[in-house]
Write a protein that holds these residues in place. Structure first.
Motif, PDB file in Angstrom:
ATOM      1  N   CYS A  42      11.237-100.278   1.131  1.00 49.96           N
ATOM      2  CA  CYS A  42       9.975 -99.699   0.688  1.00 49.96           C
ATOM      3  C   CYS A  42       8.761-100.596   0.919  1.00 49.96           C
ATOM      4  O   CYS A  42       7.642-100.108   0.948  1.00 49.96           O
ATOM      5  CB  CYS A  42      10.058 -99.343  -0.789  1.00 49.96           C
ATOM      6  N   VAL A 226      -4.929-102.948 -11.160  1.00 52.60           N
ATOM      7  CA  VAL A 226      -3.621-103.335 -11.674  1.00 52.60           C
ATOM      8  C   VAL A 226      -2.521-102.899 -10.715  1.00 52.60           C
ATOM      9  O   VAL A 226      -2.619-101.845 -10.087  1.00 52.60           O
ATOM     10  CB  VAL A 226      -3.382-102.663 -13.056  1.00 52.60           C
ATOM     11  N   MET A 241      -4.973-108.921   2.020  1.00 51.71           N
ATOM     12  CA  MET A 241      -5.833-107.907   2.666  1.00 51.71           C
ATOM     13  C   MET A 241      -7.307-108.179   2.368  1.00 51.71           C
ATOM     14  O   MET A 241      -8.156-108.156   3.260  1.00 51.71           O
ATOM     15  CB  MET A 241      -5.503-106.525   2.087  1.00 51.71           C
TER      16      MET A 241
ATOM     17  N   SER B 184      -0.091 -92.792  -2.540  1.00 46.15           N
ATOM     18  CA  SER B 184       1.013 -93.283  -1.720  1.00 46.15           C
ATOM     19  C   SER B 184       0.875 -92.844  -0.275  1.00 46.15           C
ATOM     20  O   SER B 184       1.112 -93.614   0.657  1.00 46.15           O
ATOM     21  CB  SER B 184       2.354 -92.783  -2.268  1.00 46.15           C
ATOM     22  N   CYS B 192      -6.162-100.776   4.950  1.00 43.62           N
ATOM     23  CA  CYS B 192      -7.075-101.464   4.031  1.00 43.62           C
ATOM     24  C   CYS B 192      -6.631-101.265   2.577  1.00 43.62           C
ATOM     25  O   CYS B 192      -5.738-100.460   2.304  1.00 43.62           O
ATOM     26  CB  CYS B 192      -8.480-100.904   4.216  1.00 43.62           C
ATOM     27  N   PRO B 193      -7.224-101.999   1.636  1.00 40.82           N
ATOM     28  CA  PRO B 193      -6.888-101.797   0.224  1.00 40.82           C
ATOM     29  C   PRO B 193      -7.147-100.363  -0.226  1.00 40.82           C
ATOM     30  O   PRO B 193      -8.157 -99.765   0.159  1.00 40.82           O
ATOM     31  CB  PRO B 193      -7.834-102.760  -0.513  1.00 40.82           C
ATOM     32  N   LEU B 217       1.242 -96.445 -10.047  1.00 41.39           N
ATOM     33  CA  LEU B 217       1.738 -97.813 -10.278  1.00 41.39           C
ATOM     34  C   LEU B 217       3.030 -98.059  -9.509  1.00 41.39           C
ATOM     35  O   LEU B 217       3.340 -99.187  -9.137  1.00 41.39           O
ATOM     36  CB  LEU B 217       1.988 -98.039 -11.769  1.00 41.39           C
ATOM     37  N   SER B 219       3.782 -96.749  -6.607  1.00 46.81           N
ATOM     38  CA  SER B 219       3.626 -96.409  -5.197  1.00 46.81           C
ATOM     39  C   SER B 219       4.436 -97.352  -4.323  1.00 46.81           C
ATOM     40  O   SER B 219       4.414 -98.565  -4.495  1.00 46.81           O
ATOM     41  CB  SER B 219       2.156 -96.518  -4.799  1.00 46.81           C
ATOM     42  N   CYS B 220       5.193 -96.788  -3.385  1.00 47.88           N
ATOM     43  CA  CYS B 220       5.989 -97.635  -2.502  1.00 47.88           C
ATOM     44  C   CYS B 220       5.174 -98.102  -1.302  1.00 47.88           C
ATOM     45  O   CYS B 220       5.678 -98.820  -0.448  1.00 47.88           O
ATOM     46  CB  CYS B 220       7.258 -96.921  -2.062  1.00 47.88           C
ATOM     47  N   ALA B 221       3.905 -97.721  -1.241  1.00 46.73           N
ATOM     48  CA  ALA B 221       3.044 -98.213  -0.164  1.00 46.73           C
ATOM     49  C   ALA B 221       2.429 -99.542  -0.587  1.00 46.73           C
ATOM     50  O   ALA B 221       2.077 -99.729  -1.750  1.00 46.73           O
ATOM     51  CB  ALA B 221       1.952 -97.193   0.124  1.00 46.73           C
ATOM     52  N   SER B 222       2.289-100.467   0.345  1.00 47.18           N
ATOM     53  CA  SER B 222       1.681-101.763   0.034  1.00 47.18           C
ATOM     54  C   SER B 222       0.162-101.645   0.068  1.00 47.18           C
ATOM     55  O   SER B 222      -0.387-100.821   0.799  1.00 47.18           O
ATOM     56  CB  SER B 222       2.132-102.807   1.051  1.00 47.18           C
ATOM     57  N   GLY B 223      -0.497-102.467  -0.707  1.00 45.33           N
ATOM     58  CA  GLY B 223      -1.952-102.486  -0.691  1.00 45.33           C
ATOM     59  C   GLY B 223      -2.598-101.534  -1.673  1.00 45.33           C
ATOM     60  O   GLY B 223      -3.808-101.338  -1.646  1.00 45.33           O
ATOM     61  N   VAL B 224      -1.802-100.971  -2.563  1.00 44.30           N
ATOM     62  CA  VAL B 224      -2.329-100.022  -3.550  1.00 44.30           C
ATOM     63  C   VAL B 224      -2.419-100.694  -4.921  1.00 44.30           C
ATOM     64  O   VAL B 224      -1.459-101.291  -5.384  1.00 44.30           O
ATOM     65  CB  VAL B 224      -1.411 -98.784  -3.668  1.00 44.30           C
ATOM     66  N   SER B 225      -3.577-100.600  -5.569  1.00 46.89           N
ATOM     67  CA  SER B 225      -3.678-101.015  -6.967  1.00 46.89           C
ATOM     68  C   SER B 225      -4.343 -99.898  -7.749  1.00 46.89           C
ATOM     69  O   SER B 225      -4.882 -98.957  -7.170  1.00 46.89           O
ATOM     70  CB  SER B 225      -4.460-102.320  -7.098  1.00 46.89           C
ATOM     71  N   VAL B 226      -4.319 -99.990  -9.073  1.00 50.66           N
ATOM     72  CA  VAL B 226      -4.649 -98.841  -9.906  1.00 50.66           C
ATOM     73  C   VAL B 226      -5.692 -99.227 -10.957  1.00 50.66           C
ATOM     74  O   VAL B 226      -5.683-100.354 -11.459  1.00 50.66           O
ATOM     75  CB  VAL B 226      -3.372 -98.336 -10.641  1.00 50.66           C
TER      76      VAL B 226
ATOM     77  N   SER C 154       5.476 -93.226   2.192  1.00 54.82           N
ATOM     78  CA  SER C 154       4.591 -94.304   2.625  1.00 54.82           C
ATOM     79  C   SER C 154       4.606 -94.435   4.149  1.00 54.82           C
ATOM     80  O   SER C 154       3.797 -95.152   4.720  1.00 54.82           O
ATOM     81  CB  SER C 154       4.979 -95.619   1.962  1.00 54.82           C
ATOM     82  N   MET C 178      10.893 -94.265  -7.723  1.00 54.66           N
ATOM     83  CA  MET C 178       9.540 -94.807  -7.716  1.00 54.66           C
ATOM     84  C   MET C 178       8.497 -93.743  -8.051  1.00 54.66           C
ATOM     85  O   MET C 178       8.515 -93.213  -9.133  1.00 54.66           O
ATOM     86  CB  MET C 178       9.263 -95.476  -6.370  1.00 54.66           C
ATOM     87  N   GLU C 179       7.591 -93.399  -7.103  1.00 53.92           N
ATOM     88  CA  GLU C 179       6.529 -92.454  -7.455  1.00 53.92           C
ATOM     89  C   GLU C 179       6.901 -91.002  -7.200  1.00 53.92           C
ATOM     90  O   GLU C 179       6.128 -90.107  -7.526  1.00 53.92           O
ATOM     91  CB  GLU C 179       5.229 -92.810  -6.740  1.00 53.92           C
TER      92      GLU C 179
END
Lengths: 248, 248, 248, 248, 248, 248, 248, 248
Positions: A42, A226, A241, B184, B192-193, B217, B219-226, C154, C178-179
């Motif tokens: 993932c 977060v 990033m 996601s 990008c973020p 929270l 999300s299996c994608a990288s670069g994601v914040s909440v 993703s 996960m999500e």
């Protein structure tokens, strides 16, 4: 398959160099040919740049070796959530560097690059494993990292001693369990984005990190976002990033 | 009191230009003199640059006018969570621009600057108020904003139609209620973020935005914040931070 | 006691062939005589057709053998949640086929039938055990199953590569932790019922599958319904019901 | 844009009838041209067949009229969660049939088709609005619907009186609040898929439908799946999918 | 100290036979003299009659022996939550009867009395340990107990076969995990109080018995009340209270 | 249809006095003929004896009148959750006694019977509406009720002043919000069953009665069981069952 | 660095005895020099007086020894959450007193002081480990402690026997799991602050101490405040603060 | 009935001045005679000293007047949660001082005493109503109160400006919503007990004060305890207890 290859394929379709059926076939098979029975986990969203990520938890050493071998020629590899027993076994087959503090393995070496400035701040000593996962991830992607550990808010002077560092960073990851107040205090001091990482450290009504998570989501400081509980990798990757974009 | 003024004060202490007692006095009184009975609300962390933020919810029109007047000479003001009734009343005393869609009021005008590229994506039409809060906040701080509304994942082709925009942004805010999957999917497409904003849109087991929050929270994608549920301002402000750093 | 037998019994009462007391007695004793100390477990609702299901968790190998022997002459048997140690022990007494990936045991052989088309889609490699439980259950009941594993949202292109399969299925089970966004995306692409199966895969704020469960319940795509966390059997059984009805 | 049109477009690209740039342009603009400022809401996944769905909650009468007019020539329209005040206002502009019990509006008439057999069962009289939303949705899509209301499990004989109906249905929606046991009991009696619909009816520890939702997810009967709390439309639409497939 | 002794003491104070200081001293020391370092555990409320209860969980075999010896001359003893290893060790020092199914130990023998009629009904075979704890407790206190196990609602005919027993009981304990519907169905059939006992049997969204607990609290049948998850002793003890009162 | 009528019908079938088809028809129609468009609400389990219960919440005055008229000749009626406005309207058509404190309406008069002894204890004055619902229900069913209100545990002497009453009751309902400790303290003093009724009284972390509910479920006193939050009727009805059985 | 040292440093800056750069340097390094790789854990807020606290959980014996040695010359040390295995290992290097009941280790001896009066009350024997953690902590800081164990509310007379002690204390810690009612009852009897300590003792719906926590937060007695679940140290430390202030 | 009166009564019994029956009678009736139909509410634990508390919420103005009149001759009265409409009505019958900010009414005047030093700190302006409830309560009981409002942690310098006040207080109440970090930061700065008061201020994932509550319970600073959400009275009363004990 890179985006450039994808773009080329579509142009080929439009120019008649390849017919629709073949294109579909290629599209289907391309991303899977190099991996065999398994596809990268993932964290794999991390396709850009010459690096691949393997989420180590729940995979056997054999599976990790198999995936790594299919990738290792072309790119460096970051393996997260890797315990020391598996690390030792992998090292028999592949040149793995292992960082026990952050449960991180690296194939192909850390980046030589040390761009910009990322701060990884941790509230207590128990938060260090998550903080190290973030710090090592950021270093793997070529960022300059400053670690500020054991700067919890119950002794605010220790944090304030680093005010200038905090004010000069491009991005900060605030790693904390228990009441998670570190993110808010740093968010109030800093001018840059703050990535809050709740940890599962604590007992009783900390509920495995939920107390810290909620506190961070409700931070009254601006510029705080977060990630999931204990998600050091996610924070390190996002910090990279942001830091690298700021240094471009 | 700006950071430069603070630095000067401390140097003055060290050089004997001012004694400790006076310095303490100055430190205590300075930040409060201009506001009177109230101090700017919780969004006030936003001290940098010539702009101030007032969180409008739970304040009377009179209070908002009072705070604004004490500030308005020196800086532009952003008022969030402002309903139309209060807006109308404020307009009698102050030159307020009001944006009903995002419940945002502005004194001193929007920024003329249009730096970089921020995308604000919203899953459904009901998410638009939160998305607009984010978009207007980002514009207030001088960013170029592209709105992609009604691109929820149940009709994935609509989102994919904007792939190139997504791939060229500096930062993206993904605003969605219900199952919150938008973050996601965008996280998987973007380099990008991605700032995920859960909204309280939904019913039944959406629990006022909790379902979307948890999905984001995890999300299996990288670069994601909440950020917090319905926190459009927080997303817009953070997006501005990241976008402007990338454009420097 | 089959429904036909029941109907006959009631007619017998009405025709005076059997008196009320005897009928009551028969009704009480009939369903229990063949099983002895235990009765088939909670999956037992599956009475129709020549197949019986035993829920293996929390039963000893001896108990499973006992129940199986009382049934095995008349029908094929599916044993779910069966670990490999118990499987080995059962094999000493009974001709058991064991499928370790889905923790499924079969007595009397898989169905030769391969009706219609069921897709079992899984988000990540860690979701495979639950997906296999669903797939093997569906195959046991005589359905044609296509497995699409590791197609998480993703990396949306991997899922889209199978658009035509998705559009031609009678029913799809979307298995994801996960999500849990997979169900919504597939629900938006498909014309058929989608059974969402949340899995307990994840960490932190995934809360053992709750995040995925909530996301799936709040799916904005029509035609999506949800089963319990990790309930691969339930999804496979329901998919079989729908697929076979569509093929009748 | 229908799937056939989409397929044609892609073929045109491949045959050189249209170039990539134009195709992309067409792809982007097509789905949006007919709707103007708004796009159909989240129930809109329902694109197949000549019918469109508008989720009425949170939309003004004007918005609903606007969307409806852009669609009404080509297809019948179902409007859910529509209160009587808005219905009256819409009726001034459009030929709307309004069903108050289920808060459903229909433009273009109910389907004349009455295929197969769907049962909508409701536990108590307070569950009827949700049950009617399901029943009317199913009828709108051309299904034969049998309503069994007020058959809660605390008086099990009332439910058993309908055993034969239950055994002959293609699909059943079990609508219940409070302890939600109806789904399990029906699931044990029926041979067909059962769609469980928890309702927010109850007080105290029913927590707005959570108690019923959990009970339904944990049903020990096979063939039961669950939709969101109060999601009558979702159940009716899914029931229609299954019933019509069975009747094909 | 019995209530009669207490009454006597107070009368002695009033009659001047004992002075206030001595009375207070006596009051303080009396209830603790016979137990030594420990006092009987939380089930100890059961003071009436010649029987004492020890909650075995979290106590060592030595502690249980110590407490038992201080009590055993005068009364029979019931030990709950007792695993077989401890039981074996206790048997070396004391004449213990051990009932493994219900994890119950008895010193001084079961009651010879078999008053009235209590039904203990259990949904599935996994609920039997809790059901047995209830049944054995009730038998210890001198009640006639009828066990109806494996009568879950997904096969409602098995439960209905016992309708007459259900209608003739003085009190029924309905023990069930998963969706907990058993209590409602029995509550609808019975004329007597029904004690619902949720069990922690289940997985996923059963949340260790919470789903069953909520369902039982929301039962729409009258005459149903609930005890804590897995609290077989509590149900058995309360059932005894009600049954014996009805037989007086 | 009473149980005696049911038994007769089955015997008629067996004796050939009535054929199966007719019996089924009768079975189906019988329970519904007397009520018209609606059937008695969820409290309706209360079929025994000459009394019927209508759950008033969510019903219009017209509906309550309709149901009542269809029943009122044969039996007394208890209407719960009835506000004063509806009560007034009903009184125009029917001879209703209304008890505002407990939101209870009665048609056909309270019972003249005053059997045994039930105590209804309430922690604070805010718990009185729920306590009155319980007390009036118990009186309606012919029980002698003693009210002990405002005896919360923070002033334990007030409760202890009633020790003798508590020790002589057949059954006690302990009604309390906030921390719900009343049930445990009474449970420790009493020899009879204690029905704990959590109320939604409180604020903050009382979560609408959840704190009291959990406390009561975890009571360390034996003989305590719990009903739903604010379920005064349920407690009163169950108390009546137990009290009357004890007095038989 | 003590507060006096800090004050001196600032005065030195103001008097020119030390320049700003040096002061900053000193400020940064001072608090860390004596600890090396680790800093005292989260209980370390306890800086006042000649005592230091180490939170033992999650630290190796080596780490505890290392931290202790850097501190032991100057002050006494309290080590909490210390299991017996680590205690034994530490004793090889340092003169440790170990109190197994409360999992507490002490270096430098308990305080000789026995000021005022603190009561530590515990509901059941299972709550004793937490109660002992509180009691030993209070004794370490020089307070007179009275232990009242096994005084749960289900046998209220045992608690009342100590009424005079309760009324003469300066502060009371009420330690209880399950329903947590002890705090309310003691709060109603006492004139002094009551610190409520929920414990994780219980099962089922006690949710690891949440039921007790909520009950204590909702206590209707005045003067009650709450610490985290199982936080015996926190209660003992706070009790010491209050007791010693009252004795000054 | 005061404790002295109680002690006297018991001595009278022992000396034969009064017989047991009469004593019991007196004990039972005494506390209730002065109040009539109602007894003072849940804050009534506050019996010591010449002051009584009435919890105003949920009581009519008439009820408050009734209770007050029965008490007002002998003691001062504090009325909490009193809205301005009721206050105005009460003022027609009784000499009430009303403090709108804290929703507090006082009969008989504030205390003239100003003992010791209590700090009431509030994070934001929205927390002021709860903070004022605490501050006015403390003043009512004769304490010297210092208010520090709007000192949230996102602007830590404002709080630090008051370090000396914080270090010289006897007790501090930290009132904060959102992430509740204020309690931890103050706890780290102060030497005295800190009472944390979570408020329901916030939105989204603050869940009506739960986020702040959890953060405060998990505070890593020693000496912090917590009261219920929005419980300003509880904090003020407890602060008074601690402050006055320290000043004795």
């Amino acid at each position: 398959m890179t985006r450039d290859e994808l773009r080329k394929l579509l142009t080929d379709v439009s120019e008649g160099n390849i017919d629709v059926g073949d294109a579909v076939l290629k599209l289907k098979s391309a991303p899977f040919k190099d991996l065999g029975y398994a596809k990268p986990d993932c964290h794999r969203g991390v396709r850009q740049g010459a690096a691949e990520v393997i989420y180590g938890e729940g995979k056997t050493a054999e599976q990790i070796i198999g995936i790594s071998k299919s990738l290792a020629d072309e790119q460096r590899i970051l393996i997260t959530r890797l315990d020391s027993a598996k690390a030792e076994e992998i090292r028999k087959s592949l040149p793995l560097e292992y960082y026990e503090n952050g449960r991180i393995g690296v194939i192909g070496g850390m980046s030589e690059d040390k761009a910009g400035k990322i701060i990884i701040a941790a509230g207590g000593t128990s938060d260090i494993p998550v903080a190290e996962e973030a710090a090592l991830t950021a270093e793997f992607y070529g960022n300059n990292v400053l670690r500020l550990y054991d700067v919890g808010v119950s002794g605010i002077h220790r944090l304030l001693a680093y005010s200038e560092d905090i004010m000069s960073a491009n991005v900060i990851a605030a790693v904390a369990g228990m009441e998670g107040a570190l993110a808010s205090v740093i968010g109030g001091l800093a001018d840059c984005p703050v990535i809050a990482v709740p940890t599962s450290v604590g007992y009783g009504a900390s509920f495995g990190g939920v107390a810290a998570l909620l506190a961070m989501l409700n931070s009254c400081a601006s510029g705080v976002s977060v990630v999931n509980i204990d998600n050091g990798f996610g924070a390190g990757y996002l910090a990279s990033m942001i830091n690298r974009a700021a240094e471009k």
